[in-house]
Design a protein around this motif. Structure first.
Motif, PDB file in Angstrom:
ATOM      1  N   ASP A 156       0.835  -1.211   0.000  1.00 19.00           N
ATOM      2  CA  ASP A 156       0.000   0.000   0.000  1.00 19.00           C
ATOM      3  C   ASP A 156       0.867   1.257   0.000  1.00 19.00           C
ATOM      4  O   ASP A 156       0.678   2.168  -0.807  1.00 19.00           O
ATOM      5  CB  ASP A 156      -0.913   0.033   1.224  1.00 19.00           C
ATOM      6  N   GLU A 157       1.788   1.315   0.938  1.00 17.02           N
ATOM      7  CA  GLU A 157       2.671   2.475   1.063  1.00 17.02           C
ATOM      8  C   GLU A 157       3.444   2.714  -0.225  1.00 17.02           C
ATOM      9  O   GLU A 157       3.557   3.849  -0.704  1.00 17.02           O
ATOM     10  CB  GLU A 157       3.639   2.258   2.218  1.00 17.02           C
ATOM     11  N   THR A 158       3.978   1.638  -0.807  1.00 18.26           N
ATOM     12  CA  THR A 158       4.759   1.753  -2.031  1.00 18.26           C
ATOM     13  C   THR A 158       3.908   2.308  -3.168  1.00 18.26           C
ATOM     14  O   THR A 158       4.355   3.177  -3.935  1.00 18.26           O
ATOM     15  CB  THR A 158       5.332   0.380  -2.427  1.00 18.26           C
ATOM     16  N   ALA A 159       2.672   1.828  -3.280  1.00 20.31           N
ATOM     17  CA  ALA A 159       1.787   2.287  -4.357  1.00 20.31           C
ATOM     18  C   ALA A 159       1.454   3.770  -4.202  1.00 20.31           C
ATOM     19  O   ALA A 159       1.547   4.544  -5.164  1.00 20.31           O
ATOM     20  CB  ALA A 159       0.508   1.449  -4.368  1.00 20.31           C
ATOM     21  N   HIS A 160       1.073   4.176  -2.983  1.00 21.97           N
ATOM     22  CA  HIS A 160       0.755   5.595  -2.756  1.00 21.97           C
ATOM     23  C   HIS A 160       1.957   6.485  -3.043  1.00 21.97           C
ATOM     24  O   HIS A 160       1.850   7.490  -3.757  1.00 21.97           O
ATOM     25  CB  HIS A 160       0.331   5.809  -1.296  1.00 21.97           C
ATOM     26  N   LYS A 161       3.086   6.126  -2.478  1.00 17.01           N
ATOM     27  CA  LYS A 161       4.290   6.975  -2.601  1.00 17.01           C
ATOM     28  C   LYS A 161       4.756   7.054  -4.053  1.00 17.01           C
ATOM     29  O   LYS A 161       5.133   8.133  -4.526  1.00 17.01           O
ATOM     30  CB  LYS A 161       5.399   6.443  -1.703  1.00 17.01           C
ATOM     31  N   THR A 162       4.711   5.937  -4.753  1.00 16.74           N
ATOM     32  CA  THR A 162       5.132   5.942  -6.151  1.00 16.74           C
ATOM     33  C   THR A 162       4.219   6.831  -6.987  1.00 16.74           C
ATOM     34  O   THR A 162       4.689   7.610  -7.826  1.00 16.74           O
ATOM     35  CB  THR A 162       5.126   4.508  -6.715  1.00 16.74           C
ATOM     36  N   ALA A 163       2.918   6.728  -6.771  1.00 19.55           N
ATOM     37  CA  ALA A 163       1.966   7.559  -7.511  1.00 19.55           C
ATOM     38  C   ALA A 163       2.245   9.042  -7.280  1.00 19.55           C
ATOM     39  O   ALA A 163       2.252   9.846  -8.219  1.00 19.55           O
ATOM     40  CB  ALA A 163       0.534   7.209  -7.108  1.00 19.55           C
ATOM     41  N   LEU A 164       2.473   9.407  -6.025  1.00 14.70           N
ATOM     42  CA  LEU A 164       2.752  10.809  -5.701  1.00 14.70           C
ATOM     43  C   LEU A 164       4.070  11.268  -6.297  1.00 14.70           C
ATOM     44  O   LEU A 164       4.156  12.368  -6.857  1.00 14.70           O
ATOM     45  CB  LEU A 164       2.775  10.996  -4.185  1.00 14.70           C
ATOM     46  N   ASP A 165       5.088  10.433  -6.195  1.00 17.76           N
ATOM     47  CA  ASP A 165       6.413  10.814  -6.673  1.00 17.76           C
ATOM     48  C   ASP A 165       6.457  11.011  -8.189  1.00 17.76           C
ATOM     49  O   ASP A 165       7.269  11.800  -8.686  1.00 17.76           O
ATOM     50  CB  ASP A 165       7.454   9.765  -6.269  1.00 17.76           C
ATOM     51  N   CYS A 166       5.612  10.282  -8.913  1.00 11.79           N
ATOM     52  CA  CYS A 166       5.647  10.414 -10.371  1.00 11.79           C
ATOM     53  C   CYS A 166       4.558  11.365 -10.882  1.00 11.79           C
ATOM     54  O   CYS A 166       4.261  11.398 -12.082  1.00 11.79           O
ATOM     55  CB  CYS A 166       5.547   9.052 -11.049  1.00 11.79           C
ATOM     56  N   GLY A 167       3.966  12.143  -9.962  1.00 12.21           N
ATOM     57  CA  GLY A 167       2.999  13.151 -10.362  1.00 12.21           C
ATOM     58  C   GLY A 167       1.608  12.629 -10.626  1.00 12.21           C
ATOM     59  O   GLY A 167       0.782  13.321 -11.229  1.00 12.21           O
ATOM     60  N   GLY A 168       1.317  11.414 -10.162  1.00  7.81           N
ATOM     61  CA  GLY A 168      -0.006  10.840 -10.349  1.00  7.81           C
ATOM     62  C   GLY A 168      -0.955  11.219  -9.229  1.00  7.81           C
ATOM     63  O   GLY A 168      -0.627  12.010  -8.336  1.00  7.81           O
ATOM     64  N   GLU A 169      -2.139  10.631  -9.266  1.00  3.46           N
ATOM     65  CA  GLU A 169      -3.171  10.893  -8.264  1.00  3.46           C
ATOM     66  C   GLU A 169      -3.471   9.619  -7.496  1.00  3.46           C
ATOM     67  O   GLU A 169      -3.524   8.531  -8.078  1.00  3.46           O
ATOM     68  CB  GLU A 169      -4.440  11.412  -8.950  1.00  3.46           C
ATOM     69  N   THR A 170      -3.683   9.755  -6.187  1.00  4.60           N
ATOM     70  CA  THR A 170      -3.887   8.566  -5.368  1.00  4.60           C
ATOM     71  C   THR A 170      -4.926   8.813  -4.284  1.00  4.60           C
ATOM     72  O   THR A 170      -5.100   9.941  -3.817  1.00  4.60           O
ATOM     73  CB  THR A 170      -2.555   8.087  -4.750  1.00  4.60           C
ATOM     74  N   VAL A 171      -5.618   7.739  -3.910  1.00  4.36           N
ATOM     75  CA  VAL A 171      -6.665   7.774  -2.885  1.00  4.36           C
ATOM     76  C   VAL A 171      -6.337   6.729  -1.830  1.00  4.36           C
ATOM     77  O   VAL A 171      -6.048   5.577  -2.160  1.00  4.36           O
ATOM     78  CB  VAL A 171      -8.050   7.467  -3.491  1.00  4.36           C
ATOM     79  N   ALA A 172      -6.363   7.139  -0.561  1.00  5.69           N
ATOM     80  CA  ALA A 172      -6.137   6.215   0.557  1.00  5.69           C
ATOM     81  C   ALA A 172      -7.438   6.009   1.319  1.00  5.69           C
ATOM     82  O   ALA A 172      -8.132   6.978   1.641  1.00  5.69           O
ATOM     83  CB  ALA A 172      -5.066   6.769   1.492  1.00  5.69           C
ATOM     84  N   VAL A 173      -7.762   4.755   1.605  1.00  2.00           N
ATOM     85  CA  VAL A 173      -8.946   4.420   2.388  1.00  2.00           C
ATOM     86  C   VAL A 173      -8.479   3.860   3.726  1.00  2.00           C
ATOM     87  O   VAL A 173      -7.780   2.845   3.774  1.00  2.00           O
ATOM     88  CB  VAL A 173      -9.832   3.390   1.666  1.00  2.00           C
ATOM     89  N   MET A 174      -8.849   4.526   4.814  1.00  2.00           N
ATOM     90  CA  MET A 174      -8.361   4.141   6.141  1.00  2.00           C
ATOM     91  C   MET A 174      -9.337   3.213   6.865  1.00  2.00           C
ATOM     92  O   MET A 174     -10.542   3.200   6.603  1.00  2.00           O
ATOM     93  CB  MET A 174      -8.134   5.387   7.006  1.00  2.00           C
ATOM     94  N   GLY A 175      -8.796   2.482   7.843  1.00  2.00           N
ATOM     95  CA  GLY A 175      -9.604   1.613   8.691  1.00  2.00           C
ATOM     96  C   GLY A 175      -9.780   2.189  10.081  1.00  2.00           C
ATOM     97  O   GLY A 175     -10.084   1.452  11.028  1.00  2.00           O
ATOM     98  N   SER A 176      -9.604   3.490  10.222  1.00  2.00           N
ATOM     99  CA  SER A 176      -9.745   4.173  11.511  1.00  2.00           C
ATOM    100  C   SER A 176     -10.189   5.604  11.235  1.00  2.00           C
ATOM    101  O   SER A 176     -10.323   6.010  10.080  1.00  2.00           O
ATOM    102  CB  SER A 176      -8.420   4.162  12.277  1.00  2.00           C
ATOM    103  N   GLY A 177     -10.412   6.379  12.321  1.00  2.00           N
ATOM    104  CA  GLY A 177     -10.812   7.769  12.157  1.00  2.00           C
ATOM    105  C   GLY A 177      -9.626   8.686  11.981  1.00  2.00           C
ATOM    106  O   GLY A 177      -8.466   8.311  12.217  1.00  2.00           O
ATOM    107  N   PHE A 178      -9.892   9.941  11.594  1.00  2.00           N
ATOM    108  CA  PHE A 178      -8.810  10.892  11.317  1.00  2.00           C
ATOM    109  C   PHE A 178      -8.020  11.280  12.563  1.00  2.00           C
ATOM    110  O   PHE A 178      -6.884  11.734  12.449  1.00  2.00           O
ATOM    111  CB  PHE A 178      -9.370  12.143  10.638  1.00  2.00           C
ATOM    112  N   ASN A 179      -8.592  11.102  13.737  1.00  2.00           N
ATOM    113  CA  ASN A 179      -7.845  11.391  14.957  1.00  2.00           C
ATOM    114  C   ASN A 179      -7.011  10.205  15.425  1.00  2.00           C
ATOM    115  O   ASN A 179      -6.295  10.305  16.423  1.00  2.00           O
ATOM    116  CB  ASN A 179      -8.798  11.807  16.080  1.00  2.00           C
ATOM    117  N   ARG A 180      -7.134   9.086  14.705  1.00  2.00           N
ATOM    118  CA  ARG A 180      -6.409   7.860  15.080  1.00  2.00           C
ATOM    119  C   ARG A 180      -5.733   7.268  13.841  1.00  2.00           C
ATOM    120  O   ARG A 180      -5.972   6.114  13.495  1.00  2.00           O
ATOM    121  CB  ARG A 180      -7.380   6.854  15.703  1.00  2.00           C
ATOM    122  N   ILE A 181      -4.924   8.060  13.159  1.00  2.00           N
ATOM    123  CA  ILE A 181      -4.268   7.610  11.935  1.00  2.00           C
ATOM    124  C   ILE A 181      -3.513   6.308  12.200  1.00  2.00           C
ATOM    125  O   ILE A 181      -2.769   6.189  13.184  1.00  2.00           O
ATOM    126  CB  ILE A 181      -3.280   8.670  11.411  1.00  2.00           C
TER     127      ILE A 181
END
Length: 364
Positions: A156-181
């Motif tokens: 997951d981390e590799t996919a997100h980071k690679t997308a960002l680094d190459c100027g792409g767009e990415t969406v992360a879906v979390m299994g917790s709330g925003f106060n509990r990253i």
């Protein structure tokens, strides 16, 4: 900011243990949000058909007017935004999946969910080979597709980071709330994705990363995606639940073959044996299957000014002929000709009710 139905869902979603399936069951039992709010306290026997006595008491308290307001205020604290099943901007891709989330909390650009996408998933404890494969596929796929994953360690981390680094767009879906990253070490990644892409969750702000939240999260990952790429998975990997959801939802599934001697690969290789036609060995395999391998064909489909105008208006979803007529400012006969020509070229399709929608071939 929100209408009554939306605020009621946000308040219900704040009740610990009252997940989306039970929320929808209550709404059906009472015949809607207004009736639920008005009759819940006096119709305990009806409510107990869906929830336990303990949960009933907690819901009753949550439906108090002051508590509804506080739940909404807490939901949107810290720059978080919210959409619900009753909201106009709720992701269309999730409306028809089994057990759609009733509430989504998010940071970033929700319109990314209107674009073609693929989820890239796999083991948290992945091998070096798995990371290389995730980078290799993501670098190419991110040129054409939004990359969706679960913000965990490993693939997951590799996919997100690679997308960002190459100027792409990415969406992360979390299994917790925003106060509990979670994982807590990925707050930097969450912040970066929220700034350049989209982070979302169905769990209220203080919800912890309970183990059973992640299979729930996985139905959203697959539900939002046009296809699911499984890079690498061990025998008991949670990736299996993403695969199961994808199959239930009728999604395209792609699996990369892996080292037969590695424990990191046992699960994904088993999946591959059971799913004929899922094997991919290059990003081009996926792009071809999704109709996006068209560098040569693009030159043959250079859009005219009128076609480009129509494509721009359809970029975020289907529209009625009259709406296109108003927005493009074209004459009726000219618009009819353009739509007919684009349909022949396979760039769009005509739907029931005189509505039009771009095909994968028509999306630039």
């Amino acid at each position: 900011m929100f209408d009554f139905d939306e605020t009621l869902l946000i308040s219900l979603n704040s009740v610990d243990g009252l997940y989306s399936n039970k929320q929808r069951e209550l709404l059906e039992l009472f015949g809607g949000a207004s009736a639920l709010a008005e009759e819940f306290s006096s119709c305990r026997d009806v409510a107990l058909k869906a929830v336990s006595p303990k949960l009933y008491d907690e819901i009753k308290q949550a439906l108090d007017g002051g508590n509804i307001s506080r739940a909404v205020e807490k939901a949107v604290a810290g720059g978080v935004r919210v959409t619900t099943l009753f909201s106009d901007d709720y992701p269309a891709a999730l409306r028809d999946i089994p057990e759609p989330p009733t509430v989504l909390y998010y940071k970033g650009d929700l319109k990314l969910l209107d674009k073609p996408s693929v989820s890239v998933v796999g083991s948290r404890k992945c091998s070096d080979y798995g990371r290389r494969v995730a980078r290799y596929f993501t670098e190419r796929l991110a040129e054409r597709l939004v990359i969706i994953s679960g913000m965990a360690y490993g693939i997951d981390e590799t996919a997100h980071k690679t997308a960002l680094d190459c100027g792409g767009e990415t969406v992360a879906v979390m299994g917790s709330g925003f106060n509990r990253i979670y994982p807590s070490g990925h707050k930097w990644l969450c912040d970066r994705i929220a700034e350049q892409g989209l982070v979302l969750t169905e769990f209220p702000p203080d919800a912890p990363p309970n183990q059973f939240h992640f299979p729930m999260r996985n139905r959203i990952i697959s539900g939002l995606s046009d296809g699911v790429l499984i890079v690498e998975a061990g025998r008991k990997s949670g990736t299996q639940t993403t695969l199961n959801h994808a199959l239930d939802q009728g999604k395209r599934v792609y699996i990369v073959p892996n080292d037969i001697f590695s424990q990191c690969s046992v699960g994904s290789n088993e999946m591959l044996k059971n799913l004929q036609g899922a094997l991919v060995t290059s990003p081009e395999d996926i792009l071809a299957d999704m109709g996006l391998d068209r560098a040569e064909r693009q030159s043959a489909h250079q859009l005219t000014f009128g076609e480009q105008s129509v494509a721009d208006k359809l970029a975020y979803g289907k529209k009625h002929f009259n709406q296109l007529l108003e927005e493009t400012k074209l004459a009726v006969s000219e618009l009819q000709y353009i739509l007919s020509d684009m349909e022949i070229k396979g760039l769009l399709i005509r739907l029931a009710g005189n509505e039009y929608q771009l095909t994968m071939e028509g999306i630039k």
